[in-house]
Design a protein around this motif. Structure first.
Motif, PDB file in Angstrom:
ATOM      1  N   ASN A 175      22.899   0.498 -21.841  1.00 41.65           N
ATOM      2  CA  ASN A 175      23.110  -0.791 -21.172  1.00 41.65           C
ATOM      3  C   ASN A 175      24.601  -0.934 -20.896  1.00 41.65           C
ATOM      4  OD1 ASN A 175      24.505  -2.298 -23.410  1.00 41.65           O
ATOM      5  ND2 ASN A 175      22.555  -1.962 -24.453  1.00 41.65           N
ATOM      6  N   ASN A 176      24.992  -2.003 -20.270  1.00 48.16           N
ATOM      7  CA  ASN A 176      26.372  -2.167 -19.807  1.00 48.16           C
ATOM      8  C   ASN A 176      27.322  -2.718 -20.859  1.00 48.16           C
ATOM      9  OD1 ASN A 176      25.900  -1.223 -17.172  1.00 48.16           O
ATOM     10  ND2 ASN A 176      25.112  -3.222 -16.543  1.00 48.16           N
ATOM     11  N   PHE A 177      26.890  -2.785 -22.113  1.00 47.55           N
ATOM     12  CA  PHE A 177      27.724  -3.414 -23.124  1.00 47.55           C
ATOM     13  C   PHE A 177      27.986  -2.514 -24.331  1.00 47.55           C
ATOM     14  CE2 PHE A 177      25.275  -6.618 -20.838  1.00 47.55           C
ATOM     15  CZ  PHE A 177      26.297  -7.374 -20.300  1.00 47.55           C
ATOM     16  N   VAL A 178      27.748  -1.211 -24.173  1.00 44.89           N
ATOM     17  CA  VAL A 178      28.024  -0.261 -25.251  1.00 44.89           C
ATOM     18  C   VAL A 178      28.865   0.885 -24.704  1.00 44.89           C
ATOM     19  CG1 VAL A 178      25.925  -0.826 -26.526  1.00 44.89           C
ATOM     20  CG2 VAL A 178      25.873   0.978 -24.817  1.00 44.89           C
ATOM     21  N   LYS A 179      29.306   1.759 -25.589  1.00 42.56           N
ATOM     22  CA  LYS A 179      30.158   2.875 -25.217  1.00 42.56           C
ATOM     23  C   LYS A 179      29.435   4.196 -25.453  1.00 42.56           C
ATOM     24  CE  LYS A 179      34.271   0.288 -26.660  1.00 42.56           C
ATOM     25  NZ  LYS A 179      35.464   0.283 -27.544  1.00 42.56           N
ATOM     26  N   GLY A 180      29.509   5.104 -24.491  1.00 40.72           N
ATOM     27  CA  GLY A 180      28.960   6.437 -24.677  1.00 40.72           C
ATOM     28  C   GLY A 180      29.863   7.268 -25.575  1.00 40.72           C
ATOM     29  N   LYS A 181      29.445   8.500 -25.862  1.00 35.64           N
ATOM     30  CA  LYS A 181      30.275   9.344 -26.713  1.00 35.64           C
ATOM     31  C   LYS A 181      29.908  10.810 -26.548  1.00 35.64           C
ATOM     32  CE  LYS A 181      27.690   9.488 -31.098  1.00 35.64           C
ATOM     33  NZ  LYS A 181      27.840   9.328 -32.562  1.00 35.64           N
ATOM     34  N   ILE A 182      30.764  11.671 -27.074  1.00 39.72           N
ATOM     35  CA  ILE A 182      30.514  13.108 -27.151  1.00 39.72           C
ATOM     36  C   ILE A 182      30.692  13.517 -28.605  1.00 39.72           C
ATOM     37  CG2 ILE A 182      32.925  13.554 -26.487  1.00 39.72           C
ATOM     38  CD1 ILE A 182      31.989  16.215 -25.320  1.00 39.72           C
ATOM     39  N   SER A 183      29.800  14.377 -29.101  1.00 41.67           N
ATOM     40  CA  SER A 183      29.827  14.756 -30.513  1.00 41.67           C
ATOM     41  C   SER A 183      29.604  16.256 -30.683  1.00 41.67           C
ATOM     42  CB  SER A 183      28.746  14.006 -31.300  1.00 41.67           C
ATOM     43  OG  SER A 183      28.955  12.623 -31.268  1.00 41.67           O
ATOM     44  N   ILE A 184      30.166  16.796 -31.760  1.00 38.95           N
ATOM     45  CA  ILE A 184      29.942  18.187 -32.144  1.00 38.95           C
ATOM     46  C   ILE A 184      29.191  18.200 -33.466  1.00 38.95           C
ATOM     47  CG2 ILE A 184      31.036  20.354 -32.847  1.00 38.95           C
ATOM     48  CD1 ILE A 184      33.317  19.696 -30.961  1.00 38.95           C
ATOM     49  N   PHE A 185      28.134  19.008 -33.522  1.00 36.77           N
ATOM     50  CA  PHE A 185      27.319  19.135 -34.721  1.00 36.77           C
ATOM     51  C   PHE A 185      27.411  20.565 -35.253  1.00 36.77           C
ATOM     52  CE2 PHE A 185      25.568  15.783 -32.142  1.00 36.77           C
ATOM     53  CZ  PHE A 185      25.281  14.781 -33.052  1.00 36.77           C
ATOM     54  N   VAL A 208      30.240  16.605 -37.092  1.00 37.29           N
ATOM     55  CA  VAL A 208      31.552  16.883 -37.677  1.00 37.29           C
ATOM     56  C   VAL A 208      32.699  16.295 -36.866  1.00 37.29           C
ATOM     57  CG1 VAL A 208      30.760  18.982 -38.827  1.00 37.29           C
ATOM     58  CG2 VAL A 208      31.671  19.127 -36.502  1.00 37.29           C
ATOM     59  N   SER A 209      32.451  15.956 -35.607  1.00 37.79           N
ATOM     60  CA  SER A 209      33.513  15.401 -34.772  1.00 37.79           C
ATOM     61  C   SER A 209      32.885  14.576 -33.663  1.00 37.79           C
ATOM     62  CB  SER A 209      34.361  16.524 -34.171  1.00 37.79           C
ATOM     63  OG  SER A 209      35.422  16.003 -33.393  1.00 37.79           O
ATOM     64  N   THR A 210      33.541  13.481 -33.300  1.00 38.28           N
ATOM     65  CA  THR A 210      33.009  12.633 -32.236  1.00 38.28           C
ATOM     66  C   THR A 210      34.135  11.916 -31.520  1.00 38.28           C
ATOM     67  OG1 THR A 210      31.394  10.903 -31.723  1.00 38.28           O
ATOM     68  CG2 THR A 210      32.674  10.626 -33.724  1.00 38.28           C
ATOM     69  N   GLU A 211      33.934  11.672 -30.244  1.00 41.82           N
ATOM     70  CA  GLU A 211      34.852  10.885 -29.423  1.00 41.82           C
ATOM     71  C   GLU A 211      34.033   9.792 -28.760  1.00 41.82           C
ATOM     72  OE1 GLU A 211      38.055   9.400 -27.229  1.00 41.82           O
ATOM     73  OE2 GLU A 211      38.106  10.883 -28.844  1.00 41.82           O
ATOM     74  N   ILE A 212      34.381   8.538 -29.032  1.00 36.02           N
ATOM     75  CA  ILE A 212      33.659   7.397 -28.484  1.00 36.02           C
ATOM     76  C   ILE A 212      34.438   6.826 -27.322  1.00 36.02           C
ATOM     77  CG2 ILE A 212      32.732   5.101 -28.991  1.00 36.02           C
ATOM     78  CD1 ILE A 212      32.415   5.959 -31.879  1.00 36.02           C
ATOM     79  N   GLY A 213      33.732   6.397 -26.282  1.00 35.57           N
ATOM     80  CA  GLY A 213      34.379   5.839 -25.101  1.00 35.57           C
ATOM     81  C   GLY A 213      35.304   4.689 -25.441  1.00 35.57           C
ATOM     82  N   ARG A 214      36.430   4.627 -24.765  1.00 26.98           N
ATOM     83  CA  ARG A 214      37.396   3.550 -24.999  1.00 26.98           C
ATOM     84  C   ARG A 214      36.984   2.256 -24.308  1.00 26.98           C
ATOM     85  NH1 ARG A 214      40.123   8.324 -24.568  1.00 26.98           N
ATOM     86  NH2 ARG A 214      41.508   8.848 -26.286  1.00 26.98           N
ATOM     87  N   ASP A 215      36.084   2.371 -23.344  1.00 25.12           N
ATOM     88  CA  ASP A 215      35.633   1.192 -22.599  1.00 25.12           C
ATOM     89  C   ASP A 215      34.109   1.140 -22.612  1.00 25.12           C
ATOM     90  OD1 ASP A 215      38.243   0.238 -21.357  1.00 25.12           O
ATOM     91  OD2 ASP A 215      38.178   2.317 -20.662  1.00 25.12           O
ATOM     92  N   ILE A 216      33.564  -0.054 -22.485  1.00 24.40           N
ATOM     93  CA  ILE A 216      32.116  -0.181 -22.405  1.00 24.40           C
ATOM     94  C   ILE A 216      31.619   0.434 -21.104  1.00 24.40           C
ATOM     95  CG2 ILE A 216      32.041  -2.233 -23.859  1.00 24.40           C
ATOM     96  CD1 ILE A 216      31.762  -3.907 -21.329  1.00 24.40           C
ATOM     97  N   SER A 217      30.378   0.849 -21.113  1.00 24.31           N
ATOM     98  CA  SER A 217      29.710   1.449 -19.944  1.00 24.31           C
ATOM     99  C   SER A 217      30.330   2.771 -19.536  1.00 24.31           C
ATOM    100  CB  SER A 217      29.727   0.485 -18.755  1.00 24.31           C
ATOM    101  OG  SER A 217      29.121  -0.731 -19.090  1.00 24.31           O
ATOM    102  N   LEU A 218      30.978   3.474 -20.439  1.00 30.66           N
ATOM    103  CA  LEU A 218      31.556   4.778 -20.130  1.00 30.66           C
ATOM    104  C   LEU A 218      30.615   5.874 -20.615  1.00 30.66           C
ATOM    105  CD1 LEU A 218      34.126   6.068 -18.902  1.00 30.66           C
ATOM    106  CD2 LEU A 218      34.978   6.314 -21.233  1.00 30.66           C
ATOM    107  N   LEU A 277      26.870  22.755 -31.940  1.00 34.85           N
ATOM    108  CA  LEU A 277      26.213  22.109 -30.811  1.00 34.85           C
ATOM    109  C   LEU A 277      27.067  20.945 -30.331  1.00 34.85           C
ATOM    110  CD1 LEU A 277      23.622  21.575 -29.029  1.00 34.85           C
ATOM    111  CD2 LEU A 277      22.866  20.074 -30.899  1.00 34.85           C
ATOM    112  N   VAL A 278      27.351  20.899 -29.029  1.00 35.60           N
ATOM    113  CA  VAL A 278      28.017  19.735 -28.456  1.00 35.60           C
ATOM    114  C   VAL A 278      26.972  18.936 -27.687  1.00 35.60           C
ATOM    115  CG1 VAL A 278      28.751  21.031 -26.390  1.00 35.60           C
ATOM    116  CG2 VAL A 278      29.877  18.880 -26.985  1.00 35.60           C
ATOM    117  N   THR A 279      26.988  17.632 -27.895  1.00 37.04           N
ATOM    118  CA  THR A 279      26.017  16.742 -27.271  1.00 37.04           C
ATOM    119  C   THR A 279      26.748  15.558 -26.660  1.00 37.04           C
ATOM    120  OG1 THR A 279      24.359  17.334 -28.929  1.00 37.04           O
ATOM    121  CG2 THR A 279      23.944  15.365 -27.628  1.00 37.04           C
ATOM    122  N   THR A 280      26.374  15.200 -25.433  1.00 40.74           N
ATOM    123  CA  THR A 280      26.947  14.014 -24.806  1.00 40.74           C
ATOM    124  C   THR A 280      25.908  12.909 -24.777  1.00 40.74           C
ATOM    125  OG1 THR A 280      26.361  14.936 -22.628  1.00 40.74           O
ATOM    126  CG2 THR A 280      28.639  15.211 -23.380  1.00 40.74           C
TER     127      THR A 280
END
Length: 232
Positions: free
Chosen positions: A88-98, A108-118, A80-83
């Motif tokens: 809020n404007n002070f955290v980072k979004g991410k995409i993950s594989i379960f 099992v894998s995740t990519e976290i935004g390099r910038d806040i509010s992404l 499962l891939v989940t975005t």
């Protein structure tokens, strides 16, 4: 609530006001974005088995102030891939594989935004499950997820930047998984493309190989072009 019909029998599962939902390829699992707080746009990931019983999820990091924005099961496995979008404007979004590990889903894998509010949104597996696509976008209250299209290997370790100025529409894969179609503004990088809801803006269809090569324009109308579908 969501109504799922199986063998002529309707089963109703609670979803708490309409978050994303998707069923695995073999119908053994359902993933849902469930509202955390009543009357909010904050959703958490919930996974259910074929009897609609909750399955635990093991995360690598805290999901504080993150909200599920998109779900997509692989076409041949129970991956499962989940975005996740920022709340809020002070955290980072991410995409993950379960991946299902006998009794729970493991991140099992995740990519976290390099910038806040992404934000991350609109995930989709290729037909062969070798690659997946997703969109990254700066968080704006009035513009839901317009940004750059990326293609990644299924472990998220290698990603190709396919296109910027994409609309919120999904990016359909070709039947053999070698090409992808997306909508973006063909006329000016400073004019926001249409959101496909009838708002003003221009959007044209483009196609490219899975690695972003050989990009070419398919349509160039004055209005919005999107929601493309491949012929089987």
């Amino acid at each position: 609530y969501y109504d799922i019909i199986e063998d002529g029998i309707t089963k109703r599962i609670e979803n708490n006001y309409g978050g994303p939902i998707d069923e695995s390829y073999d119908s053994k699992f359902v993933a849902i974005g469930t509202q955390k707080i009543e009357n909010s746009n904050l959703y958490e990931l919930q996974t259910l088995n074929e009897d609609y019983i909750d399955i635990p999820i093991q995360y690598r990091d805290s999901l504080l102030d993150l909200s599920v924005s998109g779900l997509a099961w692989a076409n041949t496995t129970n991956r499962l891939v989940t975005t996740f979008q920022t709340a809020n404007n002070f955290v980072k979004g991410k995409i993950s594989i379960f991946n299902f590990s006998e009794t729970y889903f493991d991140e099992v894998s995740t990519e976290i935004g390099r910038d806040i509010s992404l934000d991350y949104c609109n995930p989709a597996w290729s037909p062969t499950d070798e690659h997946l696509s997703y969109v990254t976008a700066w968080r704006y209250e009035e513009i839901p997820c317009m940004g750059d299209v990326y293609i990644a290997e299924d472990d998220l370790e290698q990603a190709f930047h396919i296109s910027d100025n994409a609309t919120i529409t999904r990016q359909p894969w070709s039947p053999i998984g070698d090409q992808i179609v997306y909508s973006k503004n063909a006329k000016s990088p400073w004019w926001a493309p249409s959101r496909s809801f009838g708002f003003s803006g221009a959007g044209s269809l483009w196609v490219a190989n899975y690695d972003g090569s050989e990009e070419r324009l398919l349509t160039d109308s004055e209005g919005y072009d999107g929601e493309a579908v491949w012929k089987p």
